[in-house]
Write an enzyme that holds these catalytic residues in place. Structure first.
Site, PDB file in Angstrom:
ATOM      1  N   SER A 269      24.372  39.706  48.660  1.00 20.42           N
ATOM      2  CA  SER A 269      22.951  39.421  48.806  1.00 20.42           C
ATOM      3  C   SER A 269      22.714  38.016  49.329  1.00 20.42           C
ATOM      4  O   SER A 269      21.615  37.681  49.760  1.00 20.42           O
ATOM      5  CB  SER A 269      22.270  39.559  47.445  1.00 20.42           C
ATOM      6  OG  SER A 269      22.796  38.572  46.567  1.00 20.42           O
TER       7      SER A 269
ATOM      8  N   PRO B 253      23.019  47.680  53.054  1.00 22.77           N
ATOM      9  CA  PRO B 253      21.931  48.656  53.166  1.00 22.77           C
ATOM     10  C   PRO B 253      20.578  47.998  53.444  1.00 22.77           C
ATOM     11  O   PRO B 253      19.709  48.614  54.061  1.00 22.77           O
ATOM     12  CB  PRO B 253      21.915  49.338  51.794  1.00 22.77           C
ATOM     13  CG  PRO B 253      23.215  49.007  51.158  1.00 22.77           C
ATOM     14  CD  PRO B 253      23.649  47.695  51.725  1.00 22.77           C
TER      15      PRO B 253
ATOM     16  N   CYS C 154      44.093  30.611  22.286  1.00 21.44           N
ATOM     17  CA  CYS C 154      45.081  29.998  23.171  1.00 21.44           C
ATOM     18  C   CYS C 154      46.403  29.822  22.425  1.00 21.44           C
ATOM     19  O   CYS C 154      46.423  29.225  21.354  1.00 21.44           O
ATOM     20  CB  CYS C 154      44.559  28.644  23.650  1.00 21.44           C
ATOM     21  SG  CYS C 154      45.780  27.722  24.612  1.00 21.44           S
TER      22      CYS C 154
ATOM     23  N   ASP D 256      35.947  42.159  39.683  1.00 24.81           N
ATOM     24  CA  ASP D 256      36.411  43.436  39.132  1.00 24.81           C
ATOM     25  C   ASP D 256      37.838  43.814  39.501  1.00 24.81           C
ATOM     26  O   ASP D 256      38.376  44.783  38.970  1.00 24.81           O
ATOM     27  CB  ASP D 256      35.453  44.551  39.569  1.00 24.81           C
ATOM     28  CG  ASP D 256      35.216  44.531  41.069  1.00 24.81           C
ATOM     29  OD1 ASP D 256      36.193  44.527  41.842  1.00 24.81           O
ATOM     30  OD2 ASP D 256      34.034  44.519  41.470  1.00 24.81           O
TER      31      ASP D 256
ATOM     32  N   HIS E 163      34.745  33.792  42.561  1.00 24.50           N
ATOM     33  CA  HIS E 163      34.041  33.794  41.283  1.00 24.50           C
ATOM     34  C   HIS E 163      34.974  34.185  40.131  1.00 24.50           C
ATOM     35  O   HIS E 163      34.513  34.483  39.034  1.00 24.50           O
ATOM     36  CB  HIS E 163      32.823  34.730  41.319  1.00 24.50           C
ATOM     37  CG  HIS E 163      31.725  34.223  42.205  1.00 24.50           C
ATOM     38  ND1 HIS E 163      30.638  34.976  42.579  1.00 24.50           N
ATOM     39  CD2 HIS E 163      31.549  33.010  42.802  1.00 24.50           C
ATOM     40  CE1 HIS E 163      29.833  34.259  43.371  1.00 24.50           C
ATOM     41  NE2 HIS E 163      30.378  33.064  43.527  1.00 24.50           N
TER      42      HIS E 163
ATOM     43  N   CYS F  45      42.619  28.822  28.965  1.00 24.22           N
ATOM     44  CA  CYS F  45      42.212  28.035  27.800  1.00 24.22           C
ATOM     45  C   CYS F  45      40.854  27.391  28.075  1.00 24.22           C
ATOM     46  O   CYS F  45      40.684  26.700  29.078  1.00 24.22           O
ATOM     47  CB  CYS F  45      43.251  26.962  27.502  1.00 24.22           C
ATOM     48  SG  CYS F  45      42.744  25.923  26.112  1.00 24.22           S
TER      49      CYS F  45
ATOM     50  N   GLY G  62      28.109  43.758  51.718  1.00 29.58           N
ATOM     51  CA  GLY G  62      27.523  44.045  50.409  1.00 29.58           C
ATOM     52  C   GLY G  62      27.221  42.830  49.560  1.00 29.58           C
ATOM     53  O   GLY G  62      27.294  42.893  48.339  1.00 29.58           O
TER      54      GLY G  62
ATOM     55  N   CYS H 137      43.884  22.891  27.846  1.00 33.24           N
ATOM     56  CA  CYS H 137      44.958  22.136  27.183  1.00 33.24           C
ATOM     57  C   CYS H 137      46.227  22.095  28.023  1.00 33.24           C
ATOM     58  O   CYS H 137      47.187  21.433  27.644  1.00 33.24           O
ATOM     59  CB  CYS H 137      45.255  22.748  25.821  1.00 33.24           C
ATOM     60  SG  CYS H 137      46.104  24.340  25.913  1.00 33.24           S
TER      61      CYS H 137
ATOM     62  N   ARG I 134      31.759  44.516  29.795  1.00 42.31           N
ATOM     63  CA  ARG I 134      31.735  44.513  31.265  1.00 42.31           C
ATOM     64  C   ARG I 134      33.113  44.799  31.846  1.00 42.31           C
ATOM     65  O   ARG I 134      33.255  45.555  32.806  1.00 42.31           O
ATOM     66  CB  ARG I 134      31.278  43.145  31.789  1.00 42.31           C
ATOM     67  CG  ARG I 134      29.850  42.817  31.520  1.00 42.31           C
ATOM     68  CD  ARG I 134      29.461  41.506  32.175  1.00 42.31           C
ATOM     69  NE  ARG I 134      29.738  41.506  33.604  1.00 42.31           N
ATOM     70  CZ  ARG I 134      29.330  40.559  34.443  1.00 42.31           C
ATOM     71  NH1 ARG I 134      28.636  39.534  34.000  1.00 42.31           N
ATOM     72  NH2 ARG I 134      29.614  40.630  35.716  1.00 42.31           N
TER      73      ARG I 134
END
Ligand SMILES: [Zn+2]
Length: 272
Positions: free
Chosen positions: A210, A235, A166, A110, A125, A133, A208, A137, A75
Protein backbone atom coordinates in the site's frame (compact mmCIF):
# COMPACT_ATOMS: atom_id res chain seq x y z
CA UNK A 1 -0.76 -8.54 -21.34
CA UNK A 2 -0.99 -4.82 -22.17
CA UNK A 3 1.46 -3.97 -25.02
CA UNK A 4 3.04 -1.13 -23.05
CA UNK A 5 3.78 -3.41 -20.09
CA UNK A 6 5.12 -6.11 -22.43
CA UNK A 7 7.46 -3.56 -24.03
CA UNK A 8 8.85 -2.40 -20.67
CA UNK A 9 9.50 -5.99 -19.55
CA UNK A 10 11.01 -7.00 -22.88
CA UNK A 11 13.49 -4.14 -22.72
CA UNK A 12 14.64 -5.24 -19.23
CA UNK A 13 14.86 -8.87 -20.34
CA UNK A 14 16.80 -8.12 -23.54
CA UNK A 15 19.30 -5.85 -21.78
CA UNK A 16 19.81 -8.40 -18.98
CA UNK A 17 18.75 -5.79 -16.45
CA UNK A 18 18.62 -6.16 -12.69
CA UNK A 19 15.21 -6.60 -11.08
CA UNK A 20 14.15 -5.73 -7.54
CA UNK A 21 10.75 -7.02 -6.42
CA UNK A 22 9.19 -5.24 -3.45
CA UNK A 23 6.29 -7.15 -1.88
CA UNK A 24 3.71 -6.31 0.76
CA UNK A 25 0.65 -7.75 2.47
CA UNK A 26 -1.33 -8.08 -0.78
CA UNK A 27 0.69 -11.09 -1.97
CA UNK A 28 0.10 -12.91 1.36
CA UNK A 29 -3.59 -12.02 1.50
CA UNK A 30 -4.08 -14.50 -1.34
CA UNK A 31 -2.63 -17.20 0.94
CA UNK A 32 -5.23 -16.34 3.57
CA UNK A 33 -3.12 -14.10 5.80
CA UNK A 34 -5.06 -11.04 6.92
CA UNK A 35 -3.21 -7.72 6.95
CA UNK A 36 -3.68 -7.43 10.73
CA UNK A 37 -4.13 -3.73 10.28
CA UNK A 38 -7.42 -2.33 11.50
CA UNK A 39 -10.10 -4.78 12.66
CA UNK A 40 -8.17 -7.95 11.77
CA UNK A 41 -5.52 -7.24 14.38
CA UNK A 42 -7.61 -5.66 17.10
CA UNK A 43 -6.92 -7.06 20.61
CA UNK A 44 -8.58 -6.81 24.00
CA UNK A 45 -6.64 -6.58 27.26
CA UNK A 46 -8.96 -6.53 30.24
CA UNK A 47 -11.71 -4.13 29.24
CA UNK A 48 -9.60 -2.07 26.84
CA UNK A 49 -9.37 -2.56 23.07
CA UNK A 50 -6.07 -2.08 21.32
CA UNK A 51 -5.23 -1.65 17.64
CA UNK A 52 -2.19 -3.30 16.00
CA UNK A 53 -0.42 0.07 15.91
CA UNK A 54 -0.52 -0.06 19.74
CA UNK A 55 0.18 -3.79 20.18
CA UNK A 56 3.21 -3.95 17.88
CA UNK A 57 5.30 -1.47 19.84
CA UNK A 58 8.29 -1.45 22.13
CA UNK A 59 6.20 0.63 24.54
CA UNK A 60 3.48 -2.03 24.85
CA UNK A 61 6.07 -4.81 25.11
CA UNK A 62 7.65 -3.06 28.08
CA UNK A 63 4.25 -2.76 29.80
CA UNK A 64 2.63 -6.09 28.88
CA UNK A 65 5.15 -8.54 27.32
CA UNK A 66 2.78 -11.47 28.02
CA UNK A 67 -0.11 -9.86 26.10
CA UNK A 68 2.13 -8.78 23.21
CA UNK A 69 3.45 -12.33 22.97
CA UNK A 70 -0.05 -13.82 23.19
CA UNK A 71 -1.09 -11.61 20.26
CA UNK A 72 1.98 -12.59 18.22
CA UNK A 73 1.65 -16.32 18.95
CA UNK A 74 -1.87 -16.14 17.54
CA UNK A 75 -0.71 -14.18 14.46
CA UNK A 76 2.31 -16.44 13.91
CA UNK A 77 0.05 -19.50 14.09
CA UNK A 78 -1.92 -18.09 11.13
CA UNK A 79 1.36 -17.59 9.23
CA UNK A 80 2.62 -21.07 10.05
CA UNK A 81 -0.45 -22.73 8.57
CA UNK A 82 -0.43 -20.65 5.35
CA UNK A 83 0.90 -21.94 2.04
CA UNK A 84 2.66 -19.92 -0.70
CA UNK A 85 0.62 -19.10 -3.81
CA UNK A 86 1.28 -18.67 -7.54
CA UNK A 87 2.54 -15.13 -6.91
CA UNK A 88 5.26 -16.34 -4.53
CA UNK A 89 6.15 -19.14 -6.95
CA UNK A 90 6.48 -16.74 -9.87
CA UNK A 91 9.12 -14.80 -7.91
CA UNK A 92 11.01 -18.05 -7.20
CA UNK A 93 11.01 -18.78 -10.95
CA UNK A 94 12.23 -15.24 -11.64
CA UNK A 95 15.10 -15.67 -9.17
CA UNK A 96 16.01 -18.98 -10.82
CA UNK A 97 16.16 -17.23 -14.21
CA UNK A 98 18.01 -14.07 -13.15
CA UNK A 99 20.23 -15.35 -10.31
CA UNK A 100 22.30 -12.47 -8.93
CA UNK A 101 20.41 -9.98 -11.10
CA UNK A 102 17.37 -10.46 -8.86
CA UNK A 103 16.65 -9.26 -5.32
CA UNK A 104 13.47 -9.54 -3.31
CA UNK A 105 12.60 -6.99 -0.64
CA UNK A 106 9.57 -7.90 1.44
CA UNK A 107 7.53 -6.16 4.11
CA UNK A 108 5.95 -9.49 5.04
CA UNK A 109 7.00 -11.34 8.18
CA UNK A 110 5.10 -14.53 7.32
CA UNK A 111 8.02 -16.41 5.73
CA UNK A 112 5.98 -17.39 2.65
CA UNK A 113 8.70 -16.29 0.19
CA UNK A 114 11.20 -18.49 2.03
CA UNK A 115 8.70 -21.39 2.12
CA UNK A 116 8.13 -21.00 -1.62
CA UNK A 117 11.89 -21.25 -2.21
CA UNK A 118 13.11 -17.65 -2.63
CA UNK A 119 16.67 -17.22 -1.35
CA UNK A 120 17.74 -13.64 -2.12
CA UNK A 121 15.26 -12.02 0.29
CA UNK A 122 15.62 -8.93 2.45
CA UNK A 123 12.96 -9.07 5.20
CA UNK A 124 12.81 -5.37 6.05
CA UNK A 125 10.11 -5.80 8.69
CA UNK A 126 11.58 -8.99 10.18
CA UNK A 127 10.55 -12.63 10.06
CA UNK A 128 8.19 -14.64 12.27
CA UNK A 129 10.61 -17.56 12.13
CA UNK A 130 13.01 -15.88 14.55
CA UNK A 131 13.17 -14.47 18.06
CA UNK A 132 15.93 -12.41 19.64
CA UNK A 133 16.88 -11.11 23.10
CA UNK A 134 14.78 -8.08 23.99
CA UNK A 135 17.67 -6.86 26.17
CA UNK A 136 20.22 -7.23 23.32
CA UNK A 137 22.57 -9.16 25.63
CA UNK A 138 24.55 -10.63 22.74
CA UNK A 139 22.58 -13.86 22.38
CA UNK A 140 22.43 -14.68 18.65
CA UNK A 141 19.01 -14.88 16.97
CA UNK A 142 17.05 -18.08 17.75
CA UNK A 143 14.33 -20.08 16.02
CA UNK A 144 10.81 -19.20 17.11
CA UNK A 145 9.93 -21.95 19.61
CA UNK A 146 6.98 -24.13 18.63
CA UNK A 147 4.41 -23.48 21.33
CA UNK A 148 1.61 -25.47 19.71
CA UNK A 149 -1.60 -24.36 18.02
CA UNK A 150 -3.00 -21.00 19.13
CA UNK A 151 -6.11 -18.99 18.68
CA UNK A 152 -7.10 -15.59 19.96
CA UNK A 153 -8.32 -17.00 23.29
CA UNK A 154 -5.34 -19.28 24.11
CA UNK A 155 -3.94 -18.14 27.48
CA UNK A 156 -0.29 -17.31 28.07
CA UNK A 157 1.25 -19.84 30.49
CA UNK A 158 4.31 -20.16 32.68
CA UNK A 159 5.66 -22.71 30.17
CA UNK A 160 5.31 -20.07 27.42
CA UNK A 161 7.21 -17.64 29.61
CA UNK A 162 10.05 -20.13 30.07
CA UNK A 163 10.16 -20.94 26.35
CA UNK A 164 10.36 -17.23 25.57
CA UNK A 165 13.24 -16.50 27.98
CA UNK A 166 16.69 -15.65 26.69
CA UNK A 167 19.06 -18.61 27.34
CA UNK A 168 21.96 -16.21 27.89
CA UNK A 169 20.56 -13.52 30.22
CA UNK A 170 17.18 -14.91 31.32
CA UNK A 171 15.30 -11.80 30.13
CA UNK A 172 12.47 -11.82 27.59
CA UNK A 173 12.92 -12.93 24.04
CA UNK A 174 11.02 -10.79 21.55
CA UNK A 175 9.66 -11.44 18.06
CA UNK A 176 12.16 -10.60 15.32
CA UNK A 177 9.87 -7.96 13.83
CA UNK A 178 10.08 -4.20 13.41
CA UNK A 179 7.67 -2.41 15.72
CA UNK A 180 5.78 0.79 14.95
CA UNK A 181 7.84 2.84 17.42
CA UNK A 182 11.21 1.51 16.17
CA UNK A 183 13.54 2.45 13.31
CA UNK A 184 14.78 0.43 10.36
CA UNK A 185 18.40 -0.73 10.64
CA UNK A 186 20.85 -2.94 8.76
CA UNK A 187 21.62 -5.48 11.48
CA UNK A 188 18.07 -6.72 11.97
CA UNK A 189 16.18 -5.44 8.94
CA UNK A 190 18.74 -5.11 6.09
CA UNK A 191 17.84 -1.47 5.45
CA UNK A 192 21.07 -0.48 3.69
CA UNK A 193 21.18 -3.73 1.71
CA UNK A 194 17.64 -3.13 0.44
CA UNK A 195 18.47 0.46 -0.54
CA UNK A 196 21.67 -0.70 -2.25
CA UNK A 197 19.70 -3.24 -4.28
CA UNK A 198 17.22 -0.52 -5.26
CA UNK A 199 20.14 1.75 -6.19
CA UNK A 200 21.32 -0.63 -8.90
CA UNK A 201 17.95 -1.97 -10.12
CA UNK A 202 16.86 -1.54 -13.75
CA UNK A 203 13.29 -2.52 -12.89
CA UNK A 204 11.39 -2.09 -9.64
CA UNK A 205 8.47 -4.50 -9.50
CA UNK A 206 6.14 -3.49 -6.65
CA UNK A 207 3.59 -6.13 -5.60
CA UNK A 208 0.68 -5.83 -3.22
CA UNK A 209 1.97 -3.05 -1.03
CA UNK A 210 0.00 0.00 0.00
CA UNK A 211 3.00 2.29 0.37
CA UNK A 212 1.98 3.11 3.93
CA UNK A 213 5.42 2.54 5.43
CA UNK A 214 8.56 4.55 5.14
CA UNK A 215 11.31 2.33 3.66
CA UNK A 216 9.21 0.89 0.81
CA UNK A 217 8.27 4.42 -0.21
CA UNK A 218 11.96 5.47 -0.04
CA UNK A 219 12.81 2.56 -2.34
CA UNK A 220 10.06 3.62 -4.76
CA UNK A 221 11.21 7.22 -4.81
CA UNK A 222 14.87 6.24 -5.20
CA UNK A 223 14.03 4.13 -8.25
CA UNK A 224 11.74 6.83 -9.64
CA UNK A 225 14.50 9.48 -9.34
CA UNK A 226 16.95 7.11 -11.07
CA UNK A 227 14.50 6.86 -13.96
CA UNK A 228 14.38 3.06 -13.98
CA UNK A 229 11.41 1.01 -15.11
CA UNK A 230 8.68 0.85 -12.48
CA UNK A 231 5.82 -1.65 -12.54
CA UNK A 232 3.18 -1.65 -9.79
CA UNK A 233 0.96 -4.73 -9.39
CA UNK A 234 -2.01 -4.04 -7.15
CA UNK A 235 -5.80 -4.39 -7.24
CA UNK A 236 -6.15 -0.72 -6.23
CA UNK A 237 -4.24 2.40 -7.17
CA UNK A 238 -1.73 3.37 -4.47
CA UNK A 239 1.25 5.75 -4.09
CA UNK A 240 3.39 3.43 -6.24
CA UNK A 241 0.82 3.62 -9.05
CA UNK A 242 1.14 7.38 -8.77
CA UNK A 243 4.96 7.13 -9.06
CA UNK A 244 4.63 4.74 -12.01
CA UNK A 245 2.28 7.14 -13.76
CA UNK A 246 4.97 9.84 -13.59
CA UNK A 247 7.80 7.53 -14.71
CA UNK A 248 8.94 7.41 -18.35
CA UNK A 249 8.86 3.61 -18.18
CA UNK A 250 6.21 3.14 -15.54
CA UNK A 251 3.11 0.97 -15.56
CA UNK A 252 0.28 0.30 -13.14
CA UNK A 253 -0.75 -3.34 -13.64
CA UNK A 254 -4.12 -3.58 -12.00
CA UNK A 255 -4.74 -6.99 -10.43
CA UNK A 256 -3.51 -9.35 -7.76
CA UNK A 257 -0.12 -11.05 -7.52
CA UNK A 258 -1.65 -14.42 -8.41
CA UNK A 259 -3.36 -12.93 -11.47
CA UNK A 260 -0.44 -10.88 -12.78
CA UNK A 261 2.94 -12.20 -11.57
CA UNK A 262 3.21 -15.49 -13.50
CA UNK A 263 2.95 -13.67 -16.87
CA UNK A 264 5.22 -10.83 -15.74
CA UNK A 265 7.89 -13.27 -14.53
CA UNK A 266 7.65 -15.21 -17.81
CA UNK A 267 8.06 -12.00 -19.82
CA UNK A 268 11.25 -11.32 -17.85
CA UNK A 269 12.63 -14.73 -18.78
CA UNK A 270 11.35 -17.04 -16.03
CA UNK A 271 10.47 -20.58 -17.02
CA UNK A 272 6.69 -21.08 -16.79
ZN1 LIG B 1 19.53 -11.99 26.56
Amino acid sequence: MEPRLAAILEEVRASRGRVVALTGAGISAESGIPTFRGQDGYWTIGSRHHMPQEMATQAMFQRRPDEVWRWYLYRFGVCRDARPNAGHRALVALEAALGERFDLVTQNIDGLHRKAGSRRVFTIHGDAAWVRCAGECGQPRLDQPDLGPRDASTPFTEADRRALSCPRCGGWLRPHVLWFDECYDEENYSMQSALRAAGRADLLLVVGTSGATNLPMQIGELCWRRGVALVDVNPEENPFAELASHAARGFFARGSAVERLPAIAAALGAAG
